[in-house]
Motif scaffolding. Structure first.
Motif, PDB file in Angstrom:
ATOM      1  N   ALA A  17       0.637  -1.234  -0.621  1.00  0.00           N
ATOM      2  CA  ALA A  17       0.290  -0.433   0.021  1.00  0.00           C
ATOM      3  C   ALA A  17       0.566   0.968   0.149  1.00  0.00           C
ATOM      4  CB  ALA A  17      -0.846  -0.206   1.433  1.00  0.00           C
ATOM      5  N   LYS A  18       1.694   0.924   0.871  1.00  0.00           N
ATOM      6  CA  LYS A  18       2.556   2.824   1.056  1.00  0.00           C
ATOM      7  C   LYS A  18       3.349   2.162   0.034  1.00  0.00           C
ATOM      8  CE  LYS A  18       3.530   2.451   5.994  1.00  0.00           C
ATOM      9  NZ  LYS A  18       4.671   1.685   6.490  1.00  0.00           N
ATOM     10  N   VAL A  19       4.042   1.566  -1.221  1.00  0.00           N
ATOM     11  CA  VAL A  19       4.415   2.138  -2.812  1.00  0.00           C
ATOM     12  C   VAL A  19       3.376   2.250  -3.298  1.00  0.00           C
ATOM     13  CG1 VAL A  19       5.535   0.374  -4.398  1.00  0.00           C
ATOM     14  CG2 VAL A  19       5.898  -0.213  -2.277  1.00  0.00           C
ATOM     15  N   ASN A  20       1.979   1.698  -3.758  1.00  0.00           N
ATOM     16  CA  ASN A  20       1.139   1.815  -4.206  1.00  0.00           C
ATOM     17  C   ASN A  20       1.377   3.458  -4.582  1.00  0.00           C
ATOM     18  OD1 ASN A  20       0.771  -0.475  -4.944  1.00  0.00           O
ATOM     19  ND2 ASN A  20      -0.412  -1.167  -3.771  1.00  0.00           N
ATOM     20  N   ALA A  21       1.197   4.186  -2.615  1.00  0.00           N
ATOM     21  CA  ALA A  21       1.179   5.563  -3.200  1.00  0.00           C
ATOM     22  C   ALA A  21       2.292   6.381  -3.423  1.00  0.00           C
ATOM     23  CB  ALA A  21       0.899   5.750  -1.381  1.00  0.00           C
ATOM     24  N   GLY A  22       2.915   5.996  -3.121  1.00  0.00           N
ATOM     25  CA  GLY A  22       3.985   6.266  -4.567  1.00  0.00           C
ATOM     26  C   GLY A  22       4.556   6.177  -5.507  1.00  0.00           C
ATOM     27  N   LEU A  23       3.798   5.139  -5.723  1.00  0.00           N
ATOM     28  CA  LEU A  23       3.215   4.676  -7.681  1.00  0.00           C
ATOM     29  C   LEU A  23       2.824   5.748  -8.496  1.00  0.00           C
ATOM     30  CD1 LEU A  23       2.892   0.844  -7.713  1.00  0.00           C
ATOM     31  CD2 LEU A  23       5.073   2.484  -8.718  1.00  0.00           C
ATOM     32  N   ASN A  24       1.776   6.479  -7.316  1.00  0.00           N
ATOM     33  CA  ASN A  24       0.794   6.844  -7.527  1.00  0.00           C
ATOM     34  C   ASN A  24       0.397   8.289  -7.632  1.00  0.00           C
ATOM     35  OD1 ASN A  24      -1.111   5.610  -9.545  1.00  0.00           O
ATOM     36  ND2 ASN A  24      -0.712   3.683  -7.683  1.00  0.00           N
ATOM     37  N   ASN A  25       1.070   8.766  -6.844  1.00  0.00           N
ATOM     38  CA  ASN A  25       1.846  10.262  -6.459  1.00  0.00           C
ATOM     39  C   ASN A  25       0.455  10.687  -5.418  1.00  0.00           C
ATOM     40  OD1 ASN A  25       4.230  12.269  -5.743  1.00  0.00           O
ATOM     41  ND2 ASN A  25       2.472  13.438  -7.685  1.00  0.00           N
ATOM     42  N   ILE A  26       0.280   9.768  -4.802  1.00  0.00           N
ATOM     43  CA  ILE A  26      -0.517  10.536  -3.937  1.00  0.00           C
ATOM     44  C   ILE A  26      -0.154  10.511  -1.919  1.00  0.00           C
ATOM     45  CG2 ILE A  26      -3.206   9.321  -2.487  1.00  0.00           C
ATOM     46  CD1 ILE A  26      -2.967   9.839  -6.047  1.00  0.00           C
ATOM     47  N   LYS A  27      -0.312  11.267  -1.910  1.00  0.00           N
ATOM     48  CA  LYS A  27       0.097  12.274  -0.578  1.00  0.00           C
ATOM     49  C   LYS A  27      -0.349  12.510   0.622  1.00  0.00           C
ATOM     50  CE  LYS A  27       4.201  13.456  -3.522  1.00  0.00           C
ATOM     51  NZ  LYS A  27       5.573  12.907  -3.154  1.00  0.00           N
ATOM     52  N   ASN A  28      -2.423  12.110   0.054  1.00  0.00           N
ATOM     53  CA  ASN A  28      -2.872  12.214   1.500  1.00  0.00           C
ATOM     54  C   ASN A  28      -3.007  10.966   1.962  1.00  0.00           C
ATOM     55  OD1 ASN A  28      -5.361  12.300  -1.266  1.00  0.00           O
ATOM     56  ND2 ASN A  28      -6.472  13.034   0.243  1.00  0.00           N
ATOM     57  N   VAL A  29      -2.767  10.096   2.258  1.00  0.00           N
ATOM     58  CA  VAL A  29      -3.021   8.671   2.718  1.00  0.00           C
ATOM     59  C   VAL A  29      -1.963   8.217   3.480  1.00  0.00           C
ATOM     60  CG1 VAL A  29      -4.576   7.819   0.542  1.00  0.00           C
ATOM     61  CG2 VAL A  29      -2.592   7.717   0.434  1.00  0.00           C
ATOM     62  N   ARG A  30      -2.061   7.611   4.400  1.00  0.00           N
ATOM     63  CA  ARG A  30      -1.569   6.896   5.579  1.00  0.00           C
ATOM     64  C   ARG A  30      -2.039   5.263   5.253  1.00  0.00           C
ATOM     65  NH1 ARG A  30       0.174  11.093   4.349  1.00  0.00           N
ATOM     66  NH2 ARG A  30       1.327  12.935   5.470  1.00  0.00           N
ATOM     67  N   PHE A  31      -0.899   4.755   6.014  1.00  0.00           N
ATOM     68  CA  PHE A  31      -1.389   2.821   6.279  1.00  0.00           C
ATOM     69  C   PHE A  31      -0.366   2.747   7.388  1.00  0.00           C
ATOM     70  CE2 PHE A  31      -1.933   4.113   1.417  1.00  0.00           C
ATOM     71  CZ  PHE A  31      -2.945   3.285   1.623  1.00  0.00           C
TER      72      PHE A  31
END
Length: 301
Positions: free
Chosen positions: A190-204
């Motif tokens: 999930a953390k990798v996927n947030a980076g892949l999609n350049n999403i900044k407003n999520v935390r896992f």
């Protein structure tokens, strides 16, 4: 137990993997794990196919390590079925019939595959949950998104967040989204996927959702949610998780379920705790079977 040569619900390549695996180990008289004696080597075969990238993962779950036979298997099957992009051995030392290993060894490829839902790309490891019907998953998540009716300023909790698919899919519609998941490799994905999609407003966060996750919220100083989205496994939510939700008192709950029976059980508890069931919608995620996903929307009464 049915010894099948072909399943019409999976791809032709998946059928090839199934048949090759069976014959390979049968010809070597490899033992099959028994839930009665807790002896035997072979436990589960999981095949994951990425719809948009055509990447193919073969994950064989065994009760112990056997480097020699698994390497022979890996070398043989990747030669025979060239579509395979990664081969993994999950070693499950537990007596329980779970298809998740205590640890894993990668014999070929990177140990994960990539797929897309909507505009978002996701890395999927062997033990990460990912919807099997990727095309319908977009409709499922759109339904959850419509039910939530985001205004853009909400704090959202995504329970049983897996590889972060729902968390990331709804991220542009909310102020912040916090994903809670029990399986550590899934949280890493999930953390990798947030980076892949350049999403900044999520935390896992890794959280045991069979126990209270409130201590994690306190430890991380996480703001209370306006909306909670839950997408638990077939067994539904643990009563402690339901009680946590009732204590947090979000204004809205969107409950996504692959088992309407356990969903109904949990919704009954939520209604008894002060919520009102507003609407629900089934989504046909598994064509040619009686299984469905069901999305329910509740509001604090």
């Amino acid at each position: 137990v049915l010894d099948i040569d072909e399943c019409w619900l999976q791809s032709e390549t998946s059928n090839k993997v199934l048949n090759f695996t069976r014959e390979f180990f049968r010809s070597r008289n490899t033992t099959i794990y028994s839930t009665k004696t807790h002896e035997g080597y072979l436990r589960n075969l999981i095949i994951k196919t990425a719809h948009h990238t055509n990447e193919l993962m073969v994950n064989l779950v065994t009760s112990s390590e056997n480097e020699n036979i698994f390497k022979e298997y890996s070398d043989s099957i990747k030669t025979e079925i060239t579509e395979i992009t990664t081969i993994i051995n999950n070693i499950n030392l537990k007596k329980s019939q779970t298809a998740i290993g205590d640890y894993e060894k990668v014999f070929f490829g990177d140990g994960y595959i990539y797929d897309k839902i909507g505009d978002y790309k996701f890395r999927i490891s062997a033990n990460s949950f990912f919807q099997t019907n990727t095309l319908q998953a977009e409709n499922l998540y759109e339904t959850a998104k419509q039910f939530a009716d985001f205004k853009g300023d909400e704090i959202v909790y995504d329970l049983y967040s897996g590889a972060g698919t729902i968390t990331i899919y709804i991220s542009k519609s909310a102020k912040m989204v916090f994903g809670f998941e029990t399986v550590e490799p899934a949280v890493a994905d999930a953390k990798v996927n947030a980076g892949l999609n350049n999403i900044k407003n999520v935390r896992f966060y890794t959280a045991n959702l069979d126990k209270s996750f409130l201590p994690i919220i306190k430890e991380k100083n996480t703001p209370k949610p306006d909306i909670i989205i839950a997408d638990p496994p077939r067994s539904g939510m643990h009563p402690k998780t339901v009680n946590d939700i009732l204590e947090l008192k979000p204004q809205k709950i969107v409950y996504v379920s692959c088992n309407p029976a356990t969903q109904a059980r949990d919704i009954k508890m939520l209604i008894e705790g002060g919520y009102k069931l507003i609407k629900y919608r089934p989504v046909d995620m598994f064509p040619h079977t009686f299984h469905i996903e069901n999305v329910a929307f509740l509001e604090l009464g």
